[in-house]
Motif scaffolding. Sequence first.
Motif, PDB file in Angstrom:
ATOM      1  N   SER A 203      16.663  -0.477   7.487  1.00 33.10           N
ATOM      2  CA  SER A 203      16.214   0.899   7.327  1.00 33.10           C
ATOM      3  C   SER A 203      17.184   1.786   7.614  1.00 33.10           C
ATOM      4  O   SER A 203      17.282   3.127   7.158  1.00 33.10           O
ATOM      5  N   LEU A 226      19.422   1.919  -0.691  1.00 31.35           N
ATOM      6  CA  LEU A 226      18.287   2.855  -0.523  1.00 31.35           C
ATOM      7  C   LEU A 226      18.711   4.088  -0.187  1.00 31.35           C
ATOM      8  O   LEU A 226      19.575   4.651   0.318  1.00 31.35           O
ATOM      9  N   ARG A 230      16.294   9.088   4.550  1.00 34.79           N
ATOM     10  CA  ARG A 230      15.320   8.107   4.635  1.00 34.79           C
ATOM     11  C   ARG A 230      14.246   8.435   5.571  1.00 34.79           C
ATOM     12  O   ARG A 230      14.618   8.725   6.622  1.00 34.79           O
ATOM     13  N   GLU A 234       8.481   4.528   5.977  1.00 34.86           N
ATOM     14  CA  GLU A 234       7.917   4.890   4.376  1.00 34.86           C
ATOM     15  C   GLU A 234       8.862   3.511   3.733  1.00 34.86           C
ATOM     16  O   GLU A 234       8.305   3.013   2.876  1.00 34.86           O
ATOM     17  N   VAL A 235      10.211   3.751   3.858  1.00 38.45           N
ATOM     18  CA  VAL A 235      11.102   2.850   3.325  1.00 38.45           C
ATOM     19  C   VAL A 235      10.867   1.415   3.267  1.00 38.45           C
ATOM     20  O   VAL A 235      10.835   0.513   2.262  1.00 38.45           O
ATOM     21  N   ARG A 236      10.240   1.251   4.618  1.00 39.30           N
ATOM     22  CA  ARG A 236       9.935  -0.484   4.830  1.00 39.30           C
ATOM     23  C   ARG A 236       8.595  -0.903   4.018  1.00 39.30           C
ATOM     24  O   ARG A 236       8.504  -2.095   3.884  1.00 39.30           O
ATOM     25  N   LEU A 237       8.036  -0.178   3.512  1.00 39.14           N
ATOM     26  CA  LEU A 237       6.899  -0.402   2.555  1.00 39.14           C
ATOM     27  C   LEU A 237       7.224  -0.652   1.143  1.00 39.14           C
ATOM     28  O   LEU A 237       6.468  -0.960   0.279  1.00 39.14           O
ATOM     29  N   THR A 238       8.529  -0.274   0.778  1.00 39.30           N
ATOM     30  CA  THR A 238       9.038  -0.112  -0.636  1.00 39.30           C
ATOM     31  C   THR A 238       9.234  -1.721  -1.162  1.00 39.30           C
ATOM     32  O   THR A 238       9.731  -2.648  -0.289  1.00 39.30           O
ATOM     33  N   ALA A 239       9.125  -1.851  -2.258  1.00 42.40           N
ATOM     34  CA  ALA A 239       9.619  -3.227  -2.847  1.00 42.40           C
ATOM     35  C   ALA A 239      11.014  -3.561  -2.965  1.00 42.40           C
ATOM     36  O   ALA A 239      11.436  -4.668  -2.585  1.00 42.40           O
ATOM     37  N   ALA A 240      11.781  -2.258  -2.945  1.00 41.93           N
ATOM     38  CA  ALA A 240      13.342  -2.415  -2.786  1.00 41.93           C
ATOM     39  C   ALA A 240      13.790  -2.968  -1.394  1.00 41.93           C
ATOM     40  O   ALA A 240      14.583  -3.839  -1.207  1.00 41.93           O
TER      41      ALA A 240
END
Length: 272
Positions: A203, A226, A230, A234-240
Amino acid sequence: MTDDPVISLRSATKRFRGATGIHTAVHDLTLDVRPGEFLAVVGPTGCGKSTTLSLVSGLEPASAGEVLVRGAPVRGIPAGVGYMFQQDAILPWRSVLDNVAAGPRWRGAAKAEARERARGWVRRVGLGGFEGYYPHQLSGGMRKRVALAQTLVNEPEMLLMDEPFSALDVQTRGLMQDELLRLWAGTGAAVIFVTHDLEEAISLADRVIVMTTAPATVKASFDIPLSRPRNVEEVRLTAAFLDIYREVWDSLREEVARSRAQGTGQGVDHAA
């Protein structure tokens, strides 16, 4: 970021003498950190992650190999290094403002100047109005904000962070991670961030390195593509994020299993 590293380790090895003989904490460790880069370091418990920070900071000399800051060998604590430990270094008899002002004072700033700089950083970490409070009057998250202000008030060129948020609850930890990214953005400081939490590492970082079971060396390095700025939740929920997580975990889990088999540690936090 330039291509010239601000921190370099070249085949660095650190040995300690213990009751049962010589223990090698890190062996043949080679890595570079560029100005403005956020590097996260993960690996099994007891593999030498914190020792790596000690070598960079000059708190421990290398037993072999080289440790360089700005191209010069580390012979003591280099100028421009800020160190944030797992346990904060807040002085209980000093107020929030005076704790943050202590660094500039030790570096020769006049009292009025040091307190003015400290006042600005206290506000920047979200503690405006708490300048006169003492550590026993603060929550754990507030103490971490003071510790962050203590570190950043000196405008470090290199920021070494040894599991600084590990003792916090999940919600407070997320807030502090976002706060760190907000305050670090635009400073140009290089960061080495040691953590047992793989989610935290991905993250926050531009790059994550995986260290082997002790004696530690770099097993693998992963760029984190990423975008910034950030929001860590929120970033932890992304497919990437999940794709990167699986890739890094595939490398890391072998070392965690080896560490457990050897009885040297409990591994890392693994939640995805």
